[in-house]
Design a protein around this motif. Structure first.
Motif, PDB file in Angstrom:
ATOM      1  N   ARG A 373      23.247  -1.764  57.199  1.00 43.82           N
ATOM      2  CA  ARG A 373      24.456  -1.157  57.746  1.00 43.82           C
ATOM      3  C   ARG A 373      25.568  -1.033  56.714  1.00 43.82           C
ATOM      4  O   ARG A 373      26.652  -0.575  57.019  1.00 43.82           O
ATOM      5  CB  ARG A 373      24.957  -1.963  58.944  1.00 43.82           C
ATOM      6  N   ARG A 882      12.570   6.387  55.567  1.00 43.15           N
ATOM      7  CA  ARG A 882      13.279   5.117  55.742  1.00 43.15           C
ATOM      8  C   ARG A 882      12.557   4.015  54.971  1.00 43.15           C
ATOM      9  O   ARG A 882      13.186   3.193  54.302  1.00 43.15           O
ATOM     10  CB  ARG A 882      13.373   4.762  57.219  1.00 43.15           C
ATOM     11  N   ALA A 891      18.313  11.659  56.328  1.00 45.58           N
ATOM     12  CA  ALA A 891      19.370  12.333  57.078  1.00 45.58           C
ATOM     13  C   ALA A 891      19.037  13.809  57.293  1.00 45.58           C
ATOM     14  O   ALA A 891      19.267  14.373  58.381  1.00 45.58           O
ATOM     15  CB  ALA A 891      20.699  12.194  56.346  1.00 45.58           C
ATOM     16  N   LEU A 894      16.495  13.994  59.999  1.00 45.73           N
ATOM     17  CA  LEU A 894      17.112  13.649  61.286  1.00 45.73           C
ATOM     18  C   LEU A 894      17.877  14.834  61.864  1.00 45.73           C
ATOM     19  O   LEU A 894      17.902  15.035  63.090  1.00 45.73           O
ATOM     20  CB  LEU A 894      18.063  12.463  61.100  1.00 45.73           C
ATOM     21  N   ASP A 912      21.706  11.698  69.423  1.00 42.93           N
ATOM     22  CA  ASP A 912      21.438  10.444  68.714  1.00 42.93           C
ATOM     23  C   ASP A 912      20.942  10.723  67.300  1.00 42.93           C
ATOM     24  O   ASP A 912      21.386  10.089  66.332  1.00 42.93           O
ATOM     25  CB  ASP A 912      20.406   9.626  69.492  1.00 42.93           C
ATOM     26  N   ARG A 915      23.848  12.122  65.212  1.00 43.06           N
ATOM     27  CA  ARG A 915      24.820  11.069  64.865  1.00 43.06           C
ATOM     28  C   ARG A 915      24.289  10.201  63.732  1.00 43.06           C
ATOM     29  O   ARG A 915      25.031   9.820  62.816  1.00 43.06           O
ATOM     30  CB  ARG A 915      25.121  10.208  66.097  1.00 43.06           C
ATOM     31  N   ARG A 916      23.001   9.866  63.794  1.00 43.30           N
ATOM     32  CA  ARG A 916      22.421   9.049  62.724  1.00 43.30           C
ATOM     33  C   ARG A 916      22.461   9.807  61.399  1.00 43.30           C
ATOM     34  O   ARG A 916      22.733   9.224  60.334  1.00 43.30           O
ATOM     35  CB  ARG A 916      20.992   8.663  63.081  1.00 43.30           C
ATOM     36  N   ALA A 919      26.050   9.803  60.070  1.00 44.81           N
ATOM     37  CA  ALA A 919      26.418   8.478  59.547  1.00 44.81           C
ATOM     38  C   ALA A 919      25.908   8.289  58.122  1.00 44.81           C
ATOM     39  O   ALA A 919      26.627   7.810  57.237  1.00 44.81           O
ATOM     40  CB  ALA A 919      25.881   7.379  60.461  1.00 44.81           C
TER      41      ALA A 919
END
Length: 939
Positions: A373, A882, A891, A894, A912, A915-916, A919
């Motif tokens: 994170r 990942r 990204a 995604l 979802d 948004r990922r 981010a």
């Protein structure tokens, strides 16, 4: 009459006349939640933006928040009653006005206040009943389901108020003799909050009153074992007194029921304590300590509207760090949320200063942020750091800062925080712009210098030789660092007279009179020599050679390579240096050196070691990094076309890395040293190492999103390759600069660099290199929506790879052909080429290429209407990216996964995925973030 009710003691809920009011979207819920927990208080627009976007907000953030506030106003305007809730605009802030009865948190606080008044009036039974009624308002954890640093901090405050009310209620009920009734509740609460001493004390009292003395003592024993084992702390004095009373079965237990309060409780969040050990016998600086005391926060925090900053400035060795650490240790109890510390190494004589991003990584680690994170970009890390410190009371010590720019990203915004900065420079920029309070530190005055010797050596010894003591002080020029080392010399030789010490100083090449000069790097040469001369000769040699290392710290294998000895010989030498306090082991197997000691080591190696020996040591060190980086790079992408590197010199310790995970870890730890080594290699005539090291680090830097360091390293590499007239090196540097320029949205620069790379690859006959450049040019053409040209580049790449017999390259080129055909609308042909590429990738075990191809196939299936197949392909690609640590490609996929979910009527899954993606792209500072953010706004 219309009755609007708001609920935050549990999940966020709104009702009108007992009927639920539907809130639309997370943004609206977050904004309303923040206004509610700050009911009847103005909340700035910046804070509202922060609660919606924990990290870097979009450029349209202000307008989006204003639109959401307007929507909330319309939602609340559900009736004509004049007393209905309203959101008022106050300058650049908003205030939600509502009655306490309309918010469950307000009702809760009112009932707690009423209970406290009843208790103070001696009406314990009524007070307990009022607290029980207040606690029944809770439906679960505060703001359950809402995430983000600001709201999580607000929820933590509300939850703490609930726990305090529970403890107060239980204490009242114990006073009323209801110990049998509360044992079960207390047992459950202690199991949930095992380190809350007040609860444990209450349970001990209830158990003792119920005739369960052994159980009461066992409860204390469990608490103590946890405190000692986890925090290294003993229970508070009051709880220890209660334990003694129960152990003796004394009547005083009842009298202690209300005093079993916590001396220490474990927080639900990390409480770092990073301050270094205080200086034994710290002396002087009385006026400066008073200046720092003026910075202390009120209790509760008040007055300041932002973090208060002090900037301690002074020359090297004057005791800036000692003052900051001593004051911090003295007042640490005023900062219950912890203390953060970092040495920014702003004046390191060899190597780079700590980048703010590196410092923030250390702080976020200390604050228990999971590694996954922690953002990559500086702005995103700084925003997360400020969010975590919001409403906390913390001390932040930024030691040895270079300039204002280095520390600005490390400044918290919370008014409960205090920041102490030390620097050799007067940070006038911080004083002017951030209101920092300057604290100027000079040499000790004579009284302070004398007091320091007395503290270190004893009043009797100093008083017995006043003239010798005065000479020591004079020859140390009242420089605290020099005095400390001189005192240590005297302390470790108690049989020596101070006159002998003064004579040594007098005879040491002019003694310490040089301490009065303006060059602190040479001021302490004679003093440092005392520690150096006591080393064994192998340790002396290693210490000298450490002056050649460009990084902030060094590993055992790197030190072994410098010295040209096996690890088994280097470790005891490093331990000897650490014992002599010439280096410190700041992490297992990693050693750092104070900047003045590094300067001393650098001077020694240039005066004591032959030029040939120094150059050989530098060669071994650069070989260590080059072979380690190439080995790690090979594990990250086994199918990347390797470059040729010479064999390592004898004596080089080559890293042994087992797998992809170890390679990622090695790069993550060593990349600051690698970047410094690239610069040092270019500065010292090791140009071949410079461009090869930059090549080896490129893939990791690209995958982790470190665009600027990657670009800087490749510029250094290009210059080095040009000096060598190495066409292959120039080709690789130009190609890497082309790729990083695309990420930095400098398309014209990218195209120019790639054209140069193509020229040099042709000149050296590197078919695979030419093919790779064509893939990069294909990427640029596609970004410019010139898809026919992109297809030409992809086909040319495939042709070149086939000619070179490069199967991995053929597979990647086939996938690129398939990828471009998708943009040309030829999705059937895309599937054909993509399936060929996938089979070849899987056959040779190229997971990177396989991930790219799953993404391409997902795109083709999506546009052919094969919705389920499309989602399946995208999910496989995301999972591989990942695992491989390739964040920007993750990204990118995604984003398309979100498109696929949206096409099959799954808006929640689509949002979802988007948004990922946003981010990750925001963390990387990637220009593709805004187009994906637009999808979230419009769908």
């Amino acid at each position: 009459m219309l009755r609007v009710k708001f609920h935050v003691l549990g999940s966020l809920e709104v009702s009108a006349n007992d009927r639920p009011v539907r809130l639309t979207g997370q943004r609206q819920r977050r904004l309303l939640a923040l206004l509610l927990v700050n009911a009847d208080r103005a909340v700035s627009l910046d804070t509202l933006i922060e609660v919606v976007w924990d990290e870097d907000p979009p450029t349209t953030a202000k307008r989006q928040v204003q639109n959401s506030i307007s929507a909330l106003r319309r939602l609340l305007a559900v009736g004509p009653a004049p007393e209905q809730p309203t959101i008022a605009t106050e300058g650049n802030a908003y205030r939600l006005r509502l009655a306490a009865s309309e918010l469950d948190a307000g009702l809760f606080q009112n009932q707690v206040d009423e209970a406290q008044e009843l208790s103070a009036a001696g009406q314990a039974s009524q007070a307990a009943a009022e607290l029980r009624a207040a606690l029944r308002l809770w439906r679960g954890p505060a703001l359950a389901g809402l995430t983000g640093r600001v709201l999580e901090a607000a929820a933590a405050r509300l939850d703490e108020q609930r726990r305090a009310a529970i403890e107060e209620c239980l204490e009242l009920e114990l006073r009323l003799g209801r110990h049998l009734d509360v044992i079960g509740e207390l047992t459950e609460l202690v199991a949930t909050y095992p380190l809350r001493e007040r609860l444990v004390g209450q349970l001990m009292v209830a158990l003792h009153r119920s005739g369960r003395q052994a159980d009461a003592l066992a409860a204390y024993r469990r608490l103590r074992e946890s405190l000692v084992g986890e925090l290294g702390l003993e229970p508070g004095a009051q709880l220890r007194e209660l334990h003694t009373a129960i152990l003796k079965d004394e009547n005083s237990v009842d009298a202690l029921v209300s005093s079993a309060s916590p001396a220490t409780t474990a927080s639900a969040r990390a409480v770092p304590a990073q301050l270094p050990t205080d200086i034994a016998g710290f002396t002087g600086r009385v006026d400066h300590l008073k200046e720092l005391d003026e910075l202390l926060p009120d209790d509760p925090p008040g007055g300041a509207t932002a973090a208060v900053i002090s900037a301690i400035a002074g020359t090297a060795g004057v005791g800036k760090t000692a003052l900051a650490v001593h004051w911090g240790q003295r007042v640490r109890h005023r900062f219950p949320d912890g203390q953060l510390y970092v040495n920014l190494r702003g004046f390191h004589p060899a190597g780079r200063a700590v980048h703010p991003s590196e410092a923030l990584r250390g702080f976020l680690d200390a604050l228990d942020v999971p590694p996954g994170r922690i953002p990559v970009g500086l702005a995103a890390r700084s925003a997360l750091y400020r969010s975590l410190l919001a409403d906390r009371r913390m001390l932040v010590v930024l030691d040895n800062a270079r300039d204002a720019d280095q520390v600005r990203p490390l400044l918290p915004g919370s008014r409960g925080c205090r920041v102490v900065i030390t620097s050799r420079n007067v940070l006038a920029g911080l004083v002017a712009a951030e209101g920092a309070r300057p604290v100027m530190l000079d040499l000790f005055d004579p009284a302070e210098a004398h007091q320091m010797l007395v503290h270190r050596l004893g009043r009797e010894r100093v008083g017995a030789e006043p003239q010798a003591a005065e000479e020591v002080i004079t020859r140390c020029a009242r420089l605290p660092l020099a005095l400390a080392v001189a005192a240590a010399r005297a302390a470790t030789q108690p049989g020596f007279s101070l006159a002998t010490l003064a004579a040594e100083l007098r005879a040491a090449g002019g003694g310490l009179a040089a301490f009065s000069s303006r060059d602190p790097a040479t001021d302490v040469r004679a003093v440092f020599s005392w520690s150096y001369e006591q080393l064994t000769e192998p340790a002396r040699r290693l210490f000298r050679l450490l002056g050649l290392h460009p990084g902030a710290d060094i590993s055992v294998p790197a030190a072994s390579s410098l010295a040209g000895v096996p690890d088994g010989q280097a470790r005891p030498l490093l331990a000897e240096l650490a014992e002599a306090r010439l280096i410190t082991e700041h992490a297992p197997g990693r050693y750092a050196c104070h900047d003045l000691l590094r300067a001393y080591a650098t001077e020694l190696t240039h005066t004591s070691d032959a030029n040939a020996d120094r150059r050989a040591a530098q060669h071994r060190l650069l070989d260590h990094y080059l072979h380690g980086a190439c080995a790690a790079d090979r594990l990250l992408d086994p199918h990347r076309d390797p470059i040729t590197i010479p064999p390592a010199e004898p004596g080089v310790a080559v890293e042994r890395l087992a797998d992809h995970e170890q390679a990622m870890s090695w790069f993550t730890i060593e990349v600051p040293g690698l970047l410094a080594a690239i610069d040092r290699a270019a500065q010292t005539g090791f140009d071949a190492h410079a461009w090869r090291l930059a090549w080896a680090a490129a893939y990791f830097l690209e995958g982790s999103g470190n665009w600027e360091p990657w670009a800087a390293a490749q510029q250094t590499a290009l210059a080095a390759a040009r000096r060598l007239a190495d066409r292959s090196g120039q080709a690789h540097a130009h190609r890497s600069l082309g790729r990083v320029s695309v990420h930095l949205d400098r398309v014209d620069e990218a195209d120019a660099h790639l054209r140069q790379a193509q020229h040099y690859f042709r000149a050296v006959g590197d078919l695979a290199g030419q093919a790779r450049v064509n893939l990069d040019l294909c990427w640029i053409s596609a970004r410019q929506e010139q898809y026919r040209r992109a297809l030409e580049h992809a086909r040319k790449s495939l042709e070149l790879f086939r000619t070179a017999g490069n199967r991995s390259g053929q597979a990647r080129a086939l996938n690129t052909v398939a990828w471009v055909r998708n943009y040309l609308g030829d999705h059937e042909q895309s599937l054909v080429a993509g399936e060929q590429a996938l089979g070849l990738h899987q056959e040779i075990g190229d997971r990177h290429g396989e991930a790219d191809t799953w993404d391409t196939l997902g795109h083709a299936h999506h546009h052919l209407g094969h919705r389920r197949e499309s989602v399946t392909c995208y999910l496989r690609a995301v999972s591989l990216y990942r695992d491989l640590g390739h964040r920007w490609r993750e990204a990118d996929t995604l984003t398309r996964l979100g498109d696929a979910h949206h096409a099959v009527g799954a808006p929640k899954a689509a949002h979802d995925a988007w948004r990922r993606a946003v981010a990750i792209l925001d963390e990387l500072g990637h220009p593709d973030a805004d187009p994906v953010r637009a999808k979230l706004r419009s769908r």
